[in-house]
Design a protein around this motif. Structure first.
Motif, short mmCIF file in Angstrom:
data_model
loop_
_atom_site.label_atom_id
_atom_site.label_comp_id
_atom_site.label_asym_id
_atom_site.label_seq_id
_atom_site.Cartn_x
_atom_site.Cartn_y
_atom_site.Cartn_z
N TYR A 145 41.92 41.42 45.22
CA TYR A 145 41.80 40.71 43.95
C TYR A 145 43.16 40.61 43.28
O TYR A 145 43.85 41.61 43.13
CB TYR A 145 40.82 41.41 43.02
N TYR A 195 34.18 49.53 38.60
CA TYR A 195 35.40 49.28 37.85
C TYR A 195 35.93 50.55 37.19
O TYR A 195 35.19 51.49 36.88
CB TYR A 195 35.18 48.19 36.81
N VAL A 239 34.78 38.94 41.38
CA VAL A 239 34.65 40.29 41.93
C VAL A 239 33.21 40.49 42.39
O VAL A 239 32.26 40.08 41.70
CB VAL A 239 35.04 41.34 40.88
N SER A 243 38.26 38.85 29.93
CA SER A 243 37.99 39.83 30.99
C SER A 243 39.17 40.72 31.30
O SER A 243 39.04 41.69 32.06
CB SER A 243 37.54 39.11 32.27
N ASN A 244 40.34 40.44 30.72
CA ASN A 244 41.47 41.36 30.87
C ASN A 244 41.40 42.48 29.84
O ASN A 244 42.27 43.35 29.81
CB ASN A 244 42.80 40.60 30.71
N THR A 261 42.89 45.84 43.64
CA THR A 261 43.31 44.85 42.67
C THR A 261 44.79 44.95 42.33
O THR A 261 45.30 46.05 42.10
CB THR A 261 42.51 44.99 41.36
N LEU A 281 33.61 40.75 35.16
CA LEU A 281 34.35 40.82 36.41
C LEU A 281 33.69 39.96 37.50
O LEU A 281 34.38 39.29 38.29
CB LEU A 281 34.47 42.27 36.87
N GLN A 291 39.41 46.82 35.97
CA GLN A 291 39.69 46.27 37.29
C GLN A 291 38.95 47.09 38.34
O GLN A 291 38.56 48.24 38.12
CB GLN A 291 41.18 46.27 37.63
N CYS A 292 38.74 46.47 39.49
CA CYS A 292 38.19 47.19 40.64
C CYS A 292 39.28 48.06 41.22
O CYS A 292 40.32 47.55 41.64
CB CYS A 292 37.69 46.20 41.69
N ARG A 322 34.71 36.56 37.37
CA ARG A 322 36.05 36.31 37.89
C ARG A 322 36.11 36.39 39.41
O ARG A 322 37.19 36.40 40.01
CB ARG A 322 37.04 37.31 37.30
N ALA A 366 32.46 45.38 41.12
CA ALA A 366 32.46 45.34 39.66
C ALA A 366 31.81 46.59 39.08
O ALA A 366 32.26 47.13 38.06
CB ALA A 366 31.74 44.08 39.17
#
Length: 844
Positions: free
Chosen positions: A543, A428, A420, A753-754, A442, A415, A437-438, A418, A425
């Motif tokens: 984000y 998360y 964050v 990262s997804n 987000t 994260l 995700q945060c 990316r 992060a």
């Protein structure tokens, strides 16, 4: 002794659970009727005010339902485990299934005739006015062709509302809805009328005030309903409960919570209101133990037993929420999946362990309720207490497929990579299936598309063609390739082409939601929408991402390695022999057979199906005689004869070392194939100013979209399921669970990262007793030490699953892990059941 076992749930919880298990899901029409009436009344207003007025009408008029025995109240539907329809996003697929939805293979819903009539009348208004229609008008024909031919689909947000989000539950627990309204009024007072965005910001702020005022009234309607029920209640215990419910609903979520019971009720109202406003799924509670713990810690009047019963009741309520999808999507999400991911454990923003009493209560609730929801997850890091991980393993070996486990040591750096911040992060949560995700900052657009990597390989092997259609670019006849590098070069070019159109399709849908369906109620609970004066759909979040996910990685890696080994290294197979074997599906029925004939004698059902699909995808209006003529022309051209023993070729291919056995040479090929997808995806940005980020997880689309993939060089037959997520192919990881986990850990999880998804399946005997429990925890620690991102387990015997297929009436309570979610086994389509049954069973 390490194992503690689990206490029994209360009789109330057992009764509430039985209501869910025995429920027949219905489609209801009230929301569709109300939103249609509102839009007819607000033709002259801006899109966001129309949304606010629609939400106001729904909150003020949706039927109020308090079910028997409930302590935490609030429902989207009158019937348990049922669904409302949201026609402002899409509706035509519902109309087409009025007569079939109740009997379809995956996730049937009953639609009474009077409901169908009410929906039909409401749908008349929406022709050309939905987000789906607008997105479709933006898309190029090339993007539509890619979807029609099984390369990818953007169905989630194309047909439904935007979900995959975690709002600021903690803020509402502290400040209440009145606090949101006050914050908006303060922001309005500071506005500069010279700002060119002044008008749009003012519209947004007015929309939030309208929405939250109606939301307060929605809770007050429940308070009045509870008082009315209490007045008629003869049982003094239930009367007292109803009066307390009324008091809770009168106070929250309008105001901040003052005790744990009010916090539970306030949480639940937030959870259902977000889903009433929009039908996006994966509205995830996030780090429940973090924002709820202060209210338990400070509540001196609540017993531990009652607090646990309240959490159990929330677990039941999470299973009351349901959604219907079109028939094809229902197969991809088989099991009435709603993906409300609730996460406990891990670190806090300071990098210290965050485990607390509620972390353990959530595990107990999961063991008590034993239902698919929530999608329960834990975070693990080097500082995770052994007691916490062992307790999670105890829950996992109950066989429910939860908790899913996530590695802070991988996800936090991914994260940060990316953009964050480190503090965000560390905080998360997990959204939907496996997406980090945060929370409450987000708009991640996770699950934005399913991308079929194995299909791209198939197209590469056919020089850009699907059947006779030139779908992708011409990248060369594979029989002319001189090295594996030639194949990689062609694969990359095809990937560039199809990812481009994936991005185009996703961005078209993104624009459509911003223009036609901004969500003011949701947005006010996401930072920094109030500060920026815009909805999340318009880029109000801090984000912004778009996260399409891939599947078929193991199939692709094993196939490329098989070509590398047998064609270019060992030279045991000629490329033209391999191509002929693939075209013939290794001699198995169901696809094209190689023939010297100029007639249709060898044409199979699968050929005809593919031909019709090609013709229809490239034609407008066309009659049956024209279809017959075109099919005839496709199958009367001379065919090339290629001799060879296809079965022998397949046996040789199937003997090739496979991903999942800790063989570096093989595993690095799978890693490279996954990276080709991930690196291509991250080149792009979305309309909200955020980056595309890749994920590798399938839901259960690996089964559905496997039907669109022809035979592959790993020996896989056409139309059969693909590997799920980053897991090895079913039955191919035969060197044990540690070797399989080591292979998966070699993939580059930092760039995916997804989210990535890894399923393992253990025999119950393998993890039995204290020794089994300790070994179970050791496997997890080892996998995470090797930088794996995620793992989840089915701890269940194959014979039990086979018996459940034969006698489903005896297994209504049986819950299994499908992909990034769990589901009742007996409601899954047989092909999804078979996929779960066929996964490798490991012992320790």
């Amino acid at each position: 002794m390490i194992s503690k076992g689990f206490s029994k749930p209360t009789e109330r919880v057992e009764r509430l659970k039985r209501m869910i298990v025995d429920a027949i899901p219905y489609v209801e029409s009230e929301r569709a009727v109300l939103v249609t009436e509102s839009y007819k009344e607000t033709e002259g207003l801006s899109p966001i005010l129309r949304r606010a007025k629609a939400v106001e009408k729904i909150f003020n008029n949706l039927p109020i339902t308090i079910r028997e025995d409930e302590l935490v109240v609030g429902a989207i539907t009158k019937n348990p485990r049922s669904t409302e329809i949201c026609p402002e996003f899409s509706y035509d697929w519902v109309a087409k299934e009025f007569d079939t939805m109740g009997a379809r293979v995956a996730d049937p819903f009953q639609i009474p005739k009077e409901t169908a009539a009410e929906l039909s009348e409401a749908f008349k208004y929406w022709d050309g006015k939905t987000t789906s229609a607008l997105a479709d008008s933006y898309m190029s024909q090339e993007a539509k062709d890619c979807m029609a031919n099984g390369v990818f689909t953007v169905g989630n947000y194309f047909y439904g509302g935007v979900g995959h989000i975690c709002v600021d539950y903690g803020k509402i627990l502290r400040k209440g809805f009145k606090g949101i309204i006050a914050e908006v009024i303060e922001a309005m007072s500071k506005m500069d009328k010279k700002d060119p965005d002044y008008i749009k910001k003012q519209q947004f702020y007015n929309a939030v005030v309208i929405s939250y005022s109606a939301a307060i009234n929605f809770a007050h309607r429940y308070a009045q309903k509870a008082r009315d029920m209490a007045a008629a209640e003869l049982n003094p215990t239930r009367k007292a409960e109803l009066l307390q419910i009324a008091a809770n609903c009168e106070r929250v979520p309008e105001n901040g919570a003052t005790n744990f019971y009010e916090a539970c009720q306030s949480f639940w109202f937030i959870q259902i209101m977000v889903q009433i406003e929009s039908n996006g799924h994966s509205i995830s509670p996030g780090r429940f133990d973090q924002y709820m713990y202060p209210y338990l810690k400070e509540d001196k009047n609540i017993s531990k037993e009652f607090a646990q019963e309240l959490v159990d009741c929330i677990w039941i309520k999470l299973n009351d929420i349901n959604k219907t999808r079109d028939e094809i999507s229902a197969q991809a999400f088989a099991g009435y999946a709603v993906f409300q991911n609730l996460c406990v454990g891990g670190q806090n923003e300071e990098g210290l362990d965050a485990t607390n009493e509620i972390s353990y209560m959530c595990m107990d609730a999961t063991a008590h309720v034993k239902l698919p929801a929530p999608s329960f997850s834990i975070r693990v890091w080097q500082g995770t207490p052994d007691e916490f991980l062992l307790r999670a393993c105890e829950v996992a070996r109950l066989g429910l497929g939860v908790p899913a486990m996530y590695n802070d040591e991988v996800i936090i750096p991914a994260l940060v990579n990316r953009g964050v911040t480190l503090r965000d992060a560390r905080n998360y949560c997990i959204i939907g299936c496996v997406e980090p995700q945060c929370p409450n900052k987000t708009e991640g657009w996770h699950d934005a598309a399913f991308f079929n990597v194995a299909k791209v390989l198939e197209i590469t092997l056919n020089n850009g063609k699907v059947g006779n259609k030139q779908l992708g670019p011409i990248t060369g006849d594979i029989t002319t390739f001189k090295s594996i590098d030639d194949l990689y070069a062609a694969f990359k070019k095809q990937m560039e082409y199809f990812v481009y159109y994936l991005v185009e399709a996703d961005n078209c849908v993104d624009y459509a939601h911003a223009e036609r369906a901004p969500l003011p109620f949701l947005s006010a609970m996401v930072d920094d929408c109030i500060g920026r004066g815009k909805s999340v759909q318009e880029g109000g979040a801090i984000y912004n991402f778009t996260g399409p996910q891939a599947f078929g990685i193991a199939d692709t890696g094993d196939s490329v390695y098989a070509i590398q080994k047998h064609v270019f290294e060992d030279k045991t197979i000629e490329m033209d022999q391999l191509k002929a074997a693939l075209d013939a599906n290794f001699g198995h029925t169901g696809v094209n057979t190689v023939s010297t004939s100029n007639n249709n004698a060898d044409v199979t059902e699968m050929q005809i199906y593919e031909a019709v699909k090609r013709i229809l995808s490239n034609s407008g209006s066309i009659d049956i005689s024209e279809i017959q003529s075109r099919i005839s022309s496709e199958f009367t051209s001379p065919k090339t004869t290629v001799s060879g023993d296809f079965d022998n070729i397949r046996r040789l291919l199937e003997s090739t070392p496979c991903f999942g056995n800790d063989i570096d040479e093989v595993d690095m090929v799978a890693r490279k194939c996954a990276q080709i997808y991930c690196f291509e995806v991250e080149k792009y940005t979305n309309p909200r100013g955020g980056q595309f980020q890749a994920g590798v997880y399938p839901v259960s689309a690996n089964v559905l979209f496997g039907k669109d993939v022809a035979a592959l060089p790993d020996g896989r037959l056409a139309k059969t399921p693909l590997a799920d997520g980053v897991s090895p192919r079913a039955g191919k990881d035969c060197a044990g669970p540690t070797a399989a986990a080591n292979s998966v850990a070699k993939l580059d999880h930092f760039v995916a990262s997804n989210g990535t998804l890894y399923n393992q399946k253990f025999l119950p005997s393998a993890v039995a007793g204290d020794t089994g429990l300790q070994n179970f925890a050791s496997v997890i620690r080892s996998y995470f030490d090797h930088k794996g991102m995620h793992v989840q387990f089915n701890v269940i015997d194959k014979q039990l699953l086979l018996d459940a297929q034969k006698h489903p009436e005896n297994y209504k309570d049986l819950v299994v892990r499908v992909a990034g979610y769990s589901a009742q086994f007996t409601v899954l389509a047989k092909e999804v059941q078979d996929d779960i049954i066929n996964r490798t069973e490991h012992s320790l």
